[in-house]
Each structure stands twice: as C-alpha cells, then as structure tokens.
Design a protein around this motif. Structure first.
Motif, mmCIF file in Angstrom:
data_model
loop_
_atom_site.group_PDB
_atom_site.id
_atom_site.type_symbol
_atom_site.label_atom_id
_atom_site.label_comp_id
_atom_site.label_asym_id
_atom_site.label_seq_id
_atom_site.Cartn_x
_atom_site.Cartn_y
_atom_site.Cartn_z
ATOM 1 N N VAL A 105 0.852 -1.201 0.000
ATOM 2 C CA VAL A 105 0.000 0.000 0.000
ATOM 3 C C VAL A 105 0.883 1.245 0.000
ATOM 4 O O VAL A 105 1.720 1.440 0.893
ATOM 5 C CB VAL A 105 -0.941 0.004 1.213
ATOM 6 C CG1 VAL A 105 -1.836 1.245 1.187
ATOM 7 C CG2 VAL A 105 -1.799 -1.265 1.213
ATOM 8 N N ALA A 106 0.684 2.119 -0.993
ATOM 9 C CA ALA A 106 1.571 3.270 -1.181
ATOM 10 C C ALA A 106 1.305 4.385 -0.175
ATOM 11 O O ALA A 106 2.237 4.984 0.362
ATOM 12 C CB ALA A 106 1.419 3.805 -2.609
ATOM 13 N N THR A 126 -7.281 -14.242 6.895
ATOM 14 C CA THR A 126 -7.727 -14.207 5.498
ATOM 15 C C THR A 126 -6.521 -14.290 4.586
ATOM 16 O O THR A 126 -5.398 -13.979 4.975
ATOM 17 C CB THR A 126 -8.527 -12.925 5.184
ATOM 18 O OG1 THR A 126 -7.636 -11.798 5.204
ATOM 19 C CG2 THR A 126 -9.636 -12.709 6.190
ATOM 20 N N PHE A 127 -6.771 -14.698 3.340
ATOM 21 C CA PHE A 127 -5.696 -14.883 2.356
ATOM 22 C C PHE A 127 -6.174 -14.333 1.018
ATOM 23 O O PHE A 127 -7.149 -14.827 0.451
ATOM 24 C CB PHE A 127 -5.344 -16.374 2.240
ATOM 25 C CG PHE A 127 -5.047 -17.020 3.572
ATOM 26 C CD1 PHE A 127 -3.758 -17.009 4.088
ATOM 27 C CD2 PHE A 127 -6.053 -17.615 4.309
ATOM 28 C CE1 PHE A 127 -3.483 -17.590 5.317
ATOM 29 C CE2 PHE A 127 -5.788 -18.193 5.542
ATOM 30 C CZ PHE A 127 -4.503 -18.183 6.049
ATOM 31 N N ASN A 128 -5.498 -13.301 0.530
ATOM 32 C CA ASN A 128 -5.927 -12.678 -0.716
ATOM 33 C C ASN A 128 -4.748 -11.957 -1.352
ATOM 34 O O ASN A 128 -3.966 -11.303 -0.664
ATOM 35 C CB ASN A 128 -7.073 -11.688 -0.449
ATOM 36 C CG ASN A 128 -7.750 -11.240 -1.718
ATOM 37 O OD1 ASN A 128 -7.214 -10.424 -2.451
ATOM 38 N ND2 ASN A 128 -8.938 -11.764 -1.975
ATOM 39 N N ASP A 129 -4.625 -12.081 -2.658
ATOM 40 C CA ASP A 129 -3.487 -11.494 -3.369
ATOM 41 C C ASP A 129 -3.805 -10.131 -3.988
ATOM 42 O O ASP A 129 -2.900 -9.446 -4.458
ATOM 43 C CB ASP A 129 -3.011 -12.448 -4.468
ATOM 44 C CG ASP A 129 -2.550 -13.787 -3.913
ATOM 45 O OD1 ASP A 129 -2.203 -13.836 -2.711
ATOM 46 O OD2 ASP A 129 -2.552 -14.787 -4.663
ATOM 47 N N GLU A 130 -5.080 -9.719 -4.021
ATOM 48 C CA GLU A 130 -5.470 -8.473 -4.670
ATOM 49 C C GLU A 130 -6.007 -7.409 -3.726
ATOM 50 O O GLU A 130 -6.033 -6.221 -4.059
ATOM 51 C CB GLU A 130 -6.541 -8.737 -5.745
ATOM 52 C CG GLU A 130 -6.074 -9.576 -6.923
ATOM 53 C CD GLU A 130 -6.131 -11.073 -6.638
ATOM 54 O OE1 GLU A 130 -6.993 -11.492 -5.842
ATOM 55 O OE2 GLU A 130 -5.305 -11.812 -7.184
ATOM 56 N N PHE A 135 -6.177 -0.673 -2.729
ATOM 57 C CA PHE A 135 -6.179 0.652 -2.104
ATOM 58 C C PHE A 135 -5.182 1.612 -2.750
ATOM 59 O O PHE A 135 -5.114 2.775 -2.357
ATOM 60 C CB PHE A 135 -5.916 0.510 -0.601
ATOM 61 C CG PHE A 135 -7.047 -0.158 0.129
ATOM 62 C CD1 PHE A 135 -8.161 0.566 0.512
ATOM 63 C CD2 PHE A 135 -7.018 -1.526 0.380
ATOM 64 C CE1 PHE A 135 -9.221 -0.046 1.160
ATOM 65 C CE2 PHE A 135 -8.069 -2.149 1.028
ATOM 66 C CZ PHE A 135 -9.179 -1.409 1.412
ATOM 67 N N ASN A 136 -4.444 1.140 -3.730
ATOM 68 C CA ASN A 136 -3.571 2.028 -4.504
ATOM 69 C C ASN A 136 -4.307 2.668 -5.673
ATOM 70 O O ASN A 136 -3.771 3.567 -6.331
ATOM 71 C CB ASN A 136 -2.360 1.260 -5.033
ATOM 72 C CG ASN A 136 -1.416 0.836 -3.919
ATOM 73 O OD1 ASN A 136 -1.267 1.535 -2.914
ATOM 74 N ND2 ASN A 136 -0.776 -0.316 -4.091
ATOM 75 N N ALA A 138 -6.895 5.061 -7.631
ATOM 76 C CA ALA A 138 -7.300 6.443 -7.361
ATOM 77 C C ALA A 138 -8.757 6.550 -6.916
ATOM 78 O O ALA A 138 -9.135 7.500 -6.206
ATOM 79 C CB ALA A 138 -7.060 7.298 -8.603
ATOM 80 N N ASN A 139 -9.586 5.609 -7.321
ATOM 81 C CA ASN A 139 -11.014 5.704 -7.007
ATOM 82 C C ASN A 139 -11.406 4.901 -5.765
ATOM 83 O O ASN A 139 -12.592 4.701 -5.505
ATOM 84 C CB ASN A 139 -11.840 5.218 -8.200
ATOM 85 C CG ASN A 139 -11.621 3.738 -8.488
ATOM 86 O OD1 ASN A 139 -10.492 3.251 -8.389
ATOM 87 N ND2 ASN A 139 -12.689 3.033 -8.833
ATOM 88 N N VAL A 140 -10.422 4.419 -4.985
ATOM 89 C CA VAL A 140 -10.696 3.622 -3.795
ATOM 90 C C VAL A 140 -10.257 4.389 -2.546
ATOM 91 O O VAL A 140 -9.121 4.868 -2.477
ATOM 92 C CB VAL A 140 -9.974 2.260 -3.848
ATOM 93 C CG1 VAL A 140 -10.228 1.472 -2.559
ATOM 94 C CG2 VAL A 140 -10.447 1.464 -5.056
ATOM 95 N N THR A 141 -11.172 4.497 -1.566
ATOM 96 C CA THR A 141 -10.883 5.220 -0.332
ATOM 97 C C THR A 141 -11.206 4.334 0.870
ATOM 98 O O THR A 141 -12.306 3.771 0.958
ATOM 99 C CB THR A 141 -11.716 6.510 -0.225
ATOM 100 O OG1 THR A 141 -11.421 7.348 -1.337
ATOM 101 C CG2 THR A 141 -11.415 7.248 1.075
ATOM 102 N N LEU A 142 -10.262 4.216 1.778
ATOM 103 C CA LEU A 142 -10.494 3.499 3.018
ATOM 104 C C LEU A 142 -11.007 4.477 4.068
ATOM 105 O O LEU A 142 -10.385 5.509 4.319
ATOM 106 C CB LEU A 142 -9.199 2.850 3.521
ATOM 107 C CG LEU A 142 -9.298 2.130 4.871
ATOM 108 C CD1 LEU A 142 -10.188 0.897 4.764
ATOM 109 C CD2 LEU A 142 -7.909 1.749 5.385
ATOM 110 N N VAL A 143 -12.143 4.156 4.664
ATOM 111 C CA VAL A 143 -12.721 4.978 5.726
ATOM 112 C C VAL A 143 -12.594 4.201 7.029
ATOM 113 O O VAL A 143 -13.298 3.218 7.247
ATOM 114 C CB VAL A 143 -14.200 5.328 5.442
ATOM 115 C CG1 VAL A 143 -14.738 6.240 6.543
ATOM 116 C CG2 VAL A 143 -14.338 5.985 4.079
ATOM 117 N N ASP A 144 -11.688 4.632 7.876
ATOM 118 C CA ASP A 144 -11.425 3.942 9.141
ATOM 119 C C ASP A 144 -12.463 4.376 10.173
ATOM 120 O O ASP A 144 -12.522 5.540 10.563
ATOM 121 C CB ASP A 144 -10.016 4.295 9.624
ATOM 122 C CG ASP A 144 -9.633 3.556 10.895
ATOM 123 O OD1 ASP A 144 -10.440 2.715 11.359
ATOM 124 O OD2 ASP A 144 -8.538 3.816 11.429
#
Length: 336
Positions: A105-106, A126-130, A135-136, A138-144
């Motif tokens: 994650v940049a 959990t196990f996931n490669d994508e 989250f890198n 531009a149209n994805v935002t993490l809301v904590d």
C-alpha cells in the motif's frame, strides 16, 4: 469505492495456482481424504512427515503451533514458557502480515489503518493477493471507523461515518456472520420437538446434543455446524463428514424397519459433560484479550464453554464417529 473498516483483517498471501494435471493424474484412490486429514493434523500441531496442502493455514500452524515442539524430548517446558514461545512466534508472523501492508500500500495513513495489531487468531485469518493492492487505485478510499466502532447510520443517499456522509449508489454489506450468539438470534424459525418443546428453550443455557448433530426431544431431526463436534477451517470437508454420519443413521433406521430415531436424555447429558470436560480455559483467557469480534462476543467475554467444539480436533472426532458406526448399535439413540 469507499471501504468502511472497523477492524483490519490479517491479510496473508493466498498464492493460488492451477492444479498440476500430471500430479492429479498420478493420485490414487483416497488421495483427497489423505490430504484432508493431513491438513487437519498439521493445524492440530501434530508432527507430520509431509505437509500435503502447504497453504497459508498450515504455515500459521507450523509457525505458531509447531514452534512449541522444537525442543529436546527431555526438555519439559512449563505452561508459562509455552505461552511465551507461542506469543513470540505469533508476533513474528503478524509482523510479516504488517510488513506486507507496507510493501503493498503506497499511501502511508491508509497502510497504517490496514495493519492488524492483535494476535493471529483473534480474528479469522484471510488470504488474498489483490485486496491490499486495491487501495492504490485512485477511485478507492479506506474509511477507518475503528474509533466510532462502526458506521453511524445509513442516510437517504449514502453512509454516515465519522460525522461525514458518503454519497453512494450501492451498498455492499460485508459485516461478517454470527456463530457464537444464541440460536434464537441466528435462526429465523423455531424448531418444535416432542410435547411442544422449543429448540430455543432446549438450548437456552447452551447446546445440548449427541455429537453436535441431534438432540433429545427432537426425533428425526438433525443439524450440522461447529458446536459440540469436530471443527476445521475446511468447512466443506467438515460438513461432508457430518453429513456422512447423519446419512448413516437415517439409512440404518430404514433398514431396521423403524420410523423414528431420537437421542436419549442420558446420552445427550454424557456428551455435554464430555465437551465441558475437554474444553480448555486457555482459549478463554486468550480471546478475552482480543480486539472485539464475534469470537469474544464483541469484547464481552468468550462464548459459552458448553458450545465448544470437540477439543481433540476433527480427525479424532471423525475417528470417534467411525468407531460408533462400526459398532452398529446406534448407541445413545432410541428407535421406534
């Protein structure tokens, strides 16, 4: 895309790949059963010559569980030393999980919010490669929403979290599932047994079954699940084993010219007593220190010990059921 996150998950490498066709062609009868039992044995901390599955789950078991066995046979460790070694191995594994977030994650604040700071089994791994790389975009935002312990509300046009409304066209609920709450909360319909007995009432103080699959007062009724029976992260294999046992009982009832089968009160109580006797207190203390989740009833303490799985593990449980079937007496059950 807005991702509203209360608690970050432990996201390890999945490493999914195509099955080798030549390897598959070389497998003989019983290969799948052997892999299932090998998988369960590794997770239970048993020393195996070969890890036939070698996935993320067995890696965790080797790192956290089998690390306790890397000692001389004459070097007896007390419980405090065992717990210390386990915690160190756990911390090393979770450090790798957090390092993977940094490597993927940049944006720094997003990466920090995605790092899980708890013991490995406080939440289901959990196990996931994508997932992390998403989250890198531009149209994805993490809301904590960890401080607020979740979103505030759903408004007419979006989701309100941390005092801000996020307008959206579609909401995908990924809020998990419940396995430790009461049957009344989790099941939308009541099951009525003999003399109008409600299953909710029968299980009010905790599960009461024989082998986790049938209960006294409920003839010709069976259930599958994770309570009072053998538990494995491989759910499909676990339910397959349970279905084989239930199918055997139903078939035997028909063969013997009977119409109903019911667990006796004595057999049910004996199984409840065995589950309680085998349930350890160490897991309770571990879960009480975990981040809030369904494992510890949102931080309110561990679930009812009476609802515990069969502590020796799924392989031992399946062996127990196989022996029960081989005896051919349907012990603990009344046929009419």
């Amino acid at each position: 895309l807005y991702v509203f996150q209360r608690t970050p998950s432990s996201v390890d490498l999945r490493g999914n790949k195509l099955t080798d066709a030549e390897w598959y062609a070389e497998q003989g009868p019983g290969w799948q059963r052997e892999r299932r039992e090998n998988f369960a044995a590794v997770l239970a901390g048993q020393s195996m010559d070969q890890d036939l599955v070698a996935d993320g789950w067995t890696d965790i078991a080797r790192r956290i569980g089998l690390s306790l066995m890397s000692r001389r046979t004459d070097d007896a460790l007390d419980m405090e030393e065992i717990m210390l070694r386990s915690e160190i191995a756990d911390f090393q594994k979770m450090n790798e999980i957090r390092a993977r977030v940094d490597d993927t994650v940049a944006e720094e604040s997003t990466a920090e919010a995605l790092k899980p700071w708890y013991r490995q089994f406080c939440k289901r791994p959990t196990f996931n490669d994508e997932f992390l790389a998403t989250f890198n975009l531009a149209n994805v935002t993490l809301v904590d929403v960890s401080d607020a312990k979740g979103v505030e509300r759903i408004a007419e046009h979006g989701v309100v979290a941390n005092g801000k409304e996020y307008e959206v066209d579609c909401i995908i609920y990924a809020t998990g599932f419940e396995i430790t709450t009461s049957a009344h909360r989790r099941v939308d319909f009541d099951t009525i047994g003999r003399d109008g007995l409600s299953l909710y009432d029968h299980w009010r103080e905790g599960f009461r079954t024989l082998h986790g699959l049938a209960a006294h007062g409920f003839p010709n009724w069976f259930t599958i699940g994770i309570n009072q029976n053998g538990l494995s992260p491989n759910m499909t294999a676990m339910f397959d084993d349970q279905a084989v046992h239930v199918g055997y009982i139903i078939e035997e009832v028909g063969k013997r010219g009977k119409k109903t089968v019911e667990v006796t009160e004595e057999a049910e109580q004996a199984w409840v007593d065995q589950i309680l006797a085998l349930a350890g207190t160490g897991a309770t203390a571990f879960l009480e220190e975990c981040t809030p989740g369904y494992y510890n009833r949102e931080g309110k303490g561990s679930a009812n010990m009476q609802n515990s799985p069969y502590a020796p593990g799924i392989n031992a449980f399946n062996d127990l059921l196989a022996k029960w079937r081989s005896q051919g007496e349907l012990e603990g059950m009344l046929l009419e």
